[in-house]
Write a protein that holds these residues in place. Structure first.
Motif, mmCIF file in Angstrom:
data_model
loop_
_atom_site.group_PDB
_atom_site.id
_atom_site.type_symbol
_atom_site.label_atom_id
_atom_site.label_comp_id
_atom_site.label_asym_id
_atom_site.label_seq_id
_atom_site.Cartn_x
_atom_site.Cartn_y
_atom_site.Cartn_z
ATOM 1 N N ASN A 163 17.120 -38.916 -10.820
ATOM 2 C CA ASN A 163 17.926 -39.975 -10.275
ATOM 3 C C ASN A 163 17.653 -40.728 -9.074
ATOM 4 O OD1 ASN A 163 20.215 -38.905 -11.921
ATOM 5 N ND2 ASN A 163 20.749 -37.329 -10.601
ATOM 6 N N GLY A 164 16.029 -40.461 -8.969
ATOM 7 C CA GLY A 164 15.488 -41.285 -7.719
ATOM 8 C C GLY A 164 15.625 -40.424 -6.267
ATOM 9 N N ASN A 165 16.265 -39.418 -6.345
ATOM 10 C CA ASN A 165 16.449 -38.706 -4.841
ATOM 11 C C ASN A 165 15.475 -37.591 -4.691
ATOM 12 O OD1 ASN A 165 19.120 -39.767 -4.718
ATOM 13 N ND2 ASN A 165 20.036 -38.406 -6.268
ATOM 14 N N ASN A 166 15.310 -37.564 -3.402
ATOM 15 C CA ASN A 166 14.243 -36.477 -2.895
ATOM 16 C C ASN A 166 14.534 -35.058 -3.337
ATOM 17 O OD1 ASN A 166 12.512 -38.479 -1.631
ATOM 18 N ND2 ASN A 166 13.909 -38.409 0.224
ATOM 19 N N PHE A 167 13.503 -34.176 -3.538
ATOM 20 C CA PHE A 167 14.005 -32.930 -3.708
ATOM 21 C C PHE A 167 14.374 -32.179 -2.703
ATOM 22 C CE2 PHE A 167 11.173 -33.755 -7.397
ATOM 23 C CZ PHE A 167 11.752 -33.250 -8.210
ATOM 24 N N ARG A 168 15.185 -31.316 -2.712
ATOM 25 C CA ARG A 168 15.816 -30.436 -1.456
ATOM 26 C C ARG A 168 15.022 -29.250 -1.373
ATOM 27 N NH1 ARG A 168 20.571 -30.086 -3.414
ATOM 28 N NH2 ARG A 168 21.694 -31.785 -2.431
ATOM 29 N N ASN A 169 14.279 -29.189 -0.215
ATOM 30 C CA ASN A 169 13.874 -28.154 0.319
ATOM 31 C C ASN A 169 14.431 -27.624 1.386
ATOM 32 O OD1 ASN A 169 12.821 -29.585 2.256
ATOM 33 N ND2 ASN A 169 10.705 -29.866 1.280
ATOM 34 N N LEU A 170 13.885 -26.577 2.161
ATOM 35 C CA LEU A 170 14.381 -25.933 3.383
ATOM 36 C C LEU A 170 14.490 -26.999 4.680
ATOM 37 C CD1 LEU A 170 15.426 -23.348 4.671
ATOM 38 C CD2 LEU A 170 13.341 -22.723 5.589
ATOM 39 N N GLU A 171 13.673 -27.739 4.488
ATOM 40 C CA GLU A 171 13.495 -28.748 5.823
ATOM 41 C C GLU A 171 14.565 -30.033 5.596
ATOM 42 O OE1 GLU A 171 10.465 -32.258 8.008
ATOM 43 O OE2 GLU A 171 9.690 -30.735 6.150
ATOM 44 N N THR A 172 14.563 -30.373 4.285
ATOM 45 C CA THR A 172 15.645 -31.658 3.845
ATOM 46 C C THR A 172 17.060 -31.075 3.900
ATOM 47 O OG1 THR A 172 15.274 -31.073 1.639
ATOM 48 C CG2 THR A 172 13.868 -32.785 2.870
ATOM 49 N N TYR A 173 17.135 -29.735 3.432
ATOM 50 C CA TYR A 173 18.504 -29.222 3.728
ATOM 51 C C TYR A 173 18.984 -29.027 5.037
ATOM 52 C CZ TYR A 173 22.327 -25.845 3.341
ATOM 53 O OH TYR A 173 23.421 -25.268 3.591
ATOM 54 N N ALA A 174 17.997 -28.679 6.083
ATOM 55 C CA ALA A 174 18.394 -28.423 7.495
ATOM 56 C C ALA A 174 18.838 -29.678 8.068
ATOM 57 C CB ALA A 174 17.165 -27.880 8.322
ATOM 58 N N LEU A 175 18.089 -30.598 7.823
ATOM 59 C CA LEU A 175 18.431 -32.014 8.051
ATOM 60 C C LEU A 175 20.009 -32.479 7.555
ATOM 61 C CD1 LEU A 175 15.197 -34.029 7.679
ATOM 62 C CD2 LEU A 175 16.115 -33.294 9.698
ATOM 63 N N GLU A 176 20.032 -32.193 6.316
ATOM 64 C CA GLU A 176 21.333 -32.458 5.697
ATOM 65 C C GLU A 176 22.371 -31.827 6.441
ATOM 66 O OE1 GLU A 176 21.257 -31.558 1.531
ATOM 67 O OE2 GLU A 176 19.862 -33.093 1.116
ATOM 68 N N TRP A 177 22.290 -30.528 6.643
ATOM 69 C CA TRP A 177 23.142 -29.636 7.243
ATOM 70 C C TRP A 177 23.581 -30.054 8.743
ATOM 71 C CZ3 TRP A 177 24.382 -26.111 11.130
ATOM 72 C CH2 TRP A 177 25.397 -25.153 11.114
ATOM 73 N N ASN A 178 22.429 -30.233 9.375
ATOM 74 C CA ASN A 178 22.655 -30.715 10.848
ATOM 75 C C ASN A 178 23.469 -32.184 11.153
ATOM 76 O OD1 ASN A 178 21.528 -28.435 11.875
ATOM 77 N ND2 ASN A 178 19.266 -29.331 11.813
ATOM 78 N N GLU A 179 23.159 -33.008 9.789
ATOM 79 C CA GLU A 179 23.953 -34.333 10.079
ATOM 80 C C GLU A 179 25.523 -33.909 9.679
ATOM 81 O OE1 GLU A 179 21.814 -36.600 7.237
ATOM 82 O OE2 GLU A 179 20.282 -37.230 8.444
ATOM 83 N N GLN A 180 25.814 -33.119 8.864
ATOM 84 C CA GLN A 180 27.117 -32.766 8.559
ATOM 85 C C GLN A 180 27.879 -32.086 9.680
ATOM 86 O OE1 GLN A 180 26.969 -31.324 4.659
ATOM 87 N NE2 GLN A 180 26.166 -33.212 3.875
ATOM 88 N N PHE A 181 27.131 -31.391 10.406
ATOM 89 C CA PHE A 181 27.471 -30.152 11.431
ATOM 90 C C PHE A 181 28.453 -30.665 12.631
ATOM 91 C CE2 PHE A 181 27.332 -27.707 15.236
ATOM 92 C CZ PHE A 181 27.584 -26.144 14.697
ATOM 93 N N GLU A 182 29.561 -30.236 12.818
ATOM 94 C CA GLU A 182 30.291 -30.590 14.138
ATOM 95 C C GLU A 182 30.466 -29.574 15.024
ATOM 96 O OE1 GLU A 182 34.033 -32.133 12.547
ATOM 97 O OE2 GLU A 182 33.312 -33.602 11.186
ATOM 98 N N PHE A 183 30.193 -29.770 16.246
ATOM 99 C CA PHE A 183 30.230 -28.766 17.319
ATOM 100 C C PHE A 183 31.760 -28.365 17.482
ATOM 101 C CE2 PHE A 183 26.290 -30.544 18.030
ATOM 102 C CZ PHE A 183 25.390 -29.542 18.161
ATOM 103 N N ALA A 184 31.845 -27.070 17.782
ATOM 104 C CA ALA A 184 33.398 -26.794 18.143
ATOM 105 C C ALA A 184 33.516 -26.625 19.845
ATOM 106 C CB ALA A 184 33.702 -25.396 17.679
ATOM 107 N N ILE A 185 33.799 -27.920 20.448
ATOM 108 C CA ILE A 185 33.543 -28.062 21.908
ATOM 109 C C ILE A 185 34.601 -27.341 22.400
ATOM 110 C CG2 ILE A 185 33.494 -29.588 23.825
ATOM 111 C CD1 ILE A 185 31.043 -29.573 21.918
ATOM 112 N N VAL A 186 34.427 -26.793 23.460
ATOM 113 C CA VAL A 186 35.582 -25.817 24.239
ATOM 114 C C VAL A 186 35.840 -26.452 25.508
ATOM 115 C CG1 VAL A 186 36.220 -23.562 25.220
ATOM 116 C CG2 VAL A 186 34.589 -23.824 23.179
ATOM 117 N N ASN A 187 37.013 -26.570 25.643
ATOM 118 C CA ASN A 187 37.674 -27.409 26.975
ATOM 119 C C ASN A 187 37.456 -26.480 28.064
ATOM 120 O OD1 ASN A 187 39.784 -28.462 29.118
ATOM 121 N ND2 ASN A 187 39.498 -30.038 27.620
ATOM 122 N N VAL A 188 36.844 -27.319 29.267
ATOM 123 C CA VAL A 188 36.765 -26.198 30.586
ATOM 124 C C VAL A 188 37.944 -25.249 30.680
ATOM 125 C CG1 VAL A 188 36.389 -26.062 33.094
ATOM 126 C CG2 VAL A 188 35.220 -27.704 31.437
#
Length: 476
Positions: free
Chosen positions: A327-352
């Motif tokens: 499909n013309g996509n890069n293969f997913r390895n540990l490094e690329t998965y980490a980048l994907e995961w981090n891009e989608q990650f949302e912090f659970a910010i705690v109000n003071v």
């Protein structure tokens, strides 16, 4: 009646009855292909005689000459045979094994018998006895056998893909990929078995032959060497694109580390091709053995998401890094998965206001700690607390703190507020990142951190009670 000397110069002594029957069946199948007539019949009559009948043009006694068949030579990828000797070898075997045969067509009825050779009464050779046809309007050729056992027919049919019961997984322009359900895989050429292999994952039916392979097809059509057909086997593999093919090959790929993978996996480009198919059709991640040991939380996250983990050798992993799937996509390895995961990650910010009293006391030291750093061009706009953190890139465990340049903020994991030491250490670490724009485990970061520790030491030593401060630090 006419007597036709078969002139058999070399008898294949080791041939069994099934070998001889194979030739009759092969000729019948070839005739059905060349004349586009229906599949030959193989059946037993009420008198326990076996019959092999095709619906082609009919056998003539001239076909019993020991020459190459021109028509078959011109159609190498349609038919099984090419020599005229196969039929004669079969007839000699039937005679030697005491099997009576009758060959019928619209041209003649033929049997075999040992008689004197011409005028030499003391020289007895095998002859075809040619009589007038009993069925002059007959279509095709019919062989009738007396003395055959059922097992002979079954063994003869087993030489042919058509009767083997083996399932075709996929067809390509070079041949078929066949499911291997036997103890040994088979190599077929135009539907007839020419070799068996102990360590192939699939069986193969080669329908587009090379000159080398055609030259290797000996008179007996058995025990053809691997070098003759390996190129075509590889070509078939590289043309296949079905999920079943890719799945079986990739499953076997993971046996390479243990040293018991099948021989198809010796070709790295075949390994790569299977990975391309699988990556195009499934959510997969390709890891080396080292990645499996060092994957940390990212590996757990991938499994939780339902990604299929495929272990690959280092040589293949290197190729995957510079290749793309179908499909013309890069293969997913540990490094690329980490980048994907981090891009989608949302912090659970705690109000003071949501912090406990003790946590707020610790958190409020932030201004004091920030004050130890240069105020001019301070890049840090905010310091926040989060319940969740992304894994760091070194241990795979949740990071304790993070400098986020895109938002000019430092994010500290909430559990660091358990005491001032943990919080201060993490905050100072991230402030050094922010002020120096350096990464962990780099010489630049180590130098900047050392310099900052020196500055903090000066602050302590110049304080009114340096000894008590040092004791508190050392006693934690």
């Amino acid at each position: 009646m006419k007597k036709f000397d078969l002139n058999i110069e070399k008898v294949l002594e080791h041939w069994t009855i099934p070998h001889a029957l194979r030739e009759i069946i092969a000729n019948a199948l070839d005739e059905s292909i060349l004349t586009n007539t229906k599949e030959p019949l193989i059946f037993k009559d009420k008198d326990n005689k076996w019959h092999i009948k095709d619906f082609g043009r009919g056998l003539k006694y001239e076909h019993l000459t020991q020459n190459e068949n021109k028509e078959k030579i011109e159609n190498p990828d349609k038919v099984i045979g090419k020599f005229g000797v196969g039929l004669k070898d079969a007839m000699a075997t039937f005679d030697r094994r005491k099997i009576k045969i009758l060959i019928q067509s619209k041209y003649s009825d033929i049997t075999i018998k040992k008689v004197s050779k011409g005028d030499f009464d003391d020289v007895v050779t095998l002859h075809a006895i040619v009589n007038e046809p009993t069925q002059s309007n007959m279509m095709g050729t019919e062989f009738t056998f007396t003395g055959l056992k059922d097992v002979d027919i079954e063994k003869a049919k087993d030489f042919f893909l058509l009767y083997s019961g083996e399932r075709s997984i996929e067809e390509t322009k070079y041949g078929e990929l066949i499911e291997n359900k036997k103890n040994r895989s088979r190599i077929y050429v135009n539907g007839i078995c020419v070799a068996e292999e102990d360590n192939l994952l699939f069986s193969y039916n080669i329908t587009s032959t090379t000159k080398k392979l055609r030259q290797s097809l000996n008179r007996e059509r058995t025990n053809v060497g691997r070098s003759a057909y390996s190129d075509r086997v590889k070509s078939i593999l590289l043309e296949c694109a079905s999920p079943e093919f890719a799945g079986k090959l990739v499953n076997d790929l993971q046996r390479i580390q243990a040293g018991n993978a099948h021989d198809e996996l010796q070709w790295v480009d075949v390994q790569l091709h299977a990975c391309k198919i699988l990556s195009s059709q499934e959510k997969v991640m390709f890891l080396t053995a080292y990645d499996l040991m060092d994957g940390g939380k990212y590996l757990s996250y991938a499994k939780e998401e339902g990604l299929r983990i495929i272990t690959v050798p280092d040589s293949l992993a290197n190729k995957l890094e510079t290749s793309k799937d179908l499909n013309g996509n890069n293969f997913r390895n540990l490094e690329t998965y980490a980048l994907e995961w981090n891009e989608q990650f949302e912090f659970a910010i705690v109000n003071v206001n949501q912090l406990t009293t003790k946590e707020r006391e610790v958190f409020n030291y932030k201004d004091t700690i920030v004050g130890w750093f240069p105020k001019r061009n301070n890049p840090v706009k905010d310091i926040v607390i989060s319940e969740t953190m992304r894994p760091d890139n070194y241990t795979g465990s949740d990071a304790l703190g993070l400098w986020e340049p895109s938002s000019n903020r430092i994010i500290i994991k909430r559990n660091q507020l358990k005491n001032l030491q943990s919080y201060a250490g993490t905050l100072i670490h991230e402030l050094v990142h922010a002020h120096t724009n350096t990464d962990d485990n780099s010489i630049e970061f180590e130098s900047e951190l050392t310099e900052m520790l020196g500055k903090l030491s000066i602050l302590i030593l110049k304080s009114s009670k340096p000894k008590s401060m040092l004791r508190r630090l050392l006693n934690k």
